[in-house]
Design a protein around this motif. Structure first.
Motif, PDB file in Angstrom:
ATOM      1  N   SER A  86      36.380  32.364  35.634  1.00 22.31           N
ATOM      2  CA  SER A  86      35.466  31.520  34.866  1.00 22.31           C
ATOM      3  C   SER A  86      35.243  31.981  33.431  1.00 22.31           C
ATOM      4  CB  SER A  86      34.120  31.432  35.582  1.00 22.31           C
ATOM      5  OG  SER A  86      33.485  32.694  35.587  1.00 22.31           O
ATOM      6  N   LYS A  87      35.789  33.107  33.080  1.00 23.26           N
ATOM      7  CA  LYS A  87      35.583  33.621  31.719  1.00 23.26           C
ATOM      8  C   LYS A  87      36.150  32.641  30.694  1.00 23.26           C
ATOM      9  CE  LYS A  87      35.697  38.333  33.306  1.00 23.26           C
ATOM     10  NZ  LYS A  87      36.531  39.464  33.595  1.00 23.26           N
ATOM     11  N   GLY A  88      35.319  32.313  29.705  1.00 24.79           N
ATOM     12  CA  GLY A  88      35.761  31.440  28.624  1.00 24.79           C
ATOM     13  C   GLY A  88      35.718  29.950  28.931  1.00 24.79           C
ATOM     14  N   GLU A  93      33.409  22.982  33.075  1.00 22.44           N
ATOM     15  CA  GLU A  93      34.597  23.565  33.710  1.00 22.44           C
ATOM     16  C   GLU A  93      34.199  24.587  34.775  1.00 22.44           C
ATOM     17  OE1 GLU A  93      37.857  23.352  30.089  1.00 22.44           O
ATOM     18  OE2 GLU A  93      36.331  24.928  30.050  1.00 22.44           O
ATOM     19  N   LYS A  94      33.147  25.332  34.510  1.00 24.06           N
ATOM     20  CA  LYS A  94      32.660  26.297  35.506  1.00 24.06           C
ATOM     21  C   LYS A  94      32.167  25.586  36.761  1.00 24.06           C
ATOM     22  CE  LYS A  94      31.355  30.030  32.374  1.00 24.06           C
ATOM     23  NZ  LYS A  94      30.251  30.799  31.790  1.00 24.06           N
TER      24      LYS A  94
END
Length: 120
Positions: A86-88, A93-94
């Motif tokens: 989930s980074k970025g 989107e998460k």
């Protein structure tokens, strides 16, 4: 299998056939036929039973031993996958990633259970 599960869930809830029938707005003899296995309810009614008893329709029908797959997700696995991927990502989107991971873990658990059942 459906009739056994239906009766078991009703008894666990401490309800009579009459009470369940009243809850669903049906006649007690109709419910009794479902519990005895003489007839089966339609899909819409199955969904209502599943929701009422907090189980999946697969569990009700005997297709799974997992009462509610969403409750059996291993949160440690889920958190690890989520953190690593989930980074970025944006908030939207998460959220989609979270939905996709839950679906994946549920399907994975179903496959494991199917294999287990075949080997027994």
């Amino acid at each position: 299998m459906f009739r056994e599960r239906l009766k078991k869930l009703r008894l666990e809830a401490g309800l009579t056939q009459k009470e369940i029938a009243e809850q669903f707005g049906i006649k007690q003899p109709t419910y009794a036929q479902w519990e005895s296995g003489r007839t089966k309810p339609k899909g819409e009614t199955l969904e209502k039973f599943a929701s009422f008893f907090n189980v999946s329709t697969d569990y009700l029908l005997g297709n799974s031993e997992i009462r509610n797959p969403e409750e059996n997700i291993n949160l440690d696995d889920f958190e690890l996958l989520y953190r690593n991927t989930s980074k970025g990502l944006s908030d939207g989107e998460k959220k989609q990633l979270e939905i996709d991971l839950k679906k994946f873990l549920i399907e994975r658990q179903k496959l494991i259970n199917e294999r287990k059942n075949k080997n027994q």
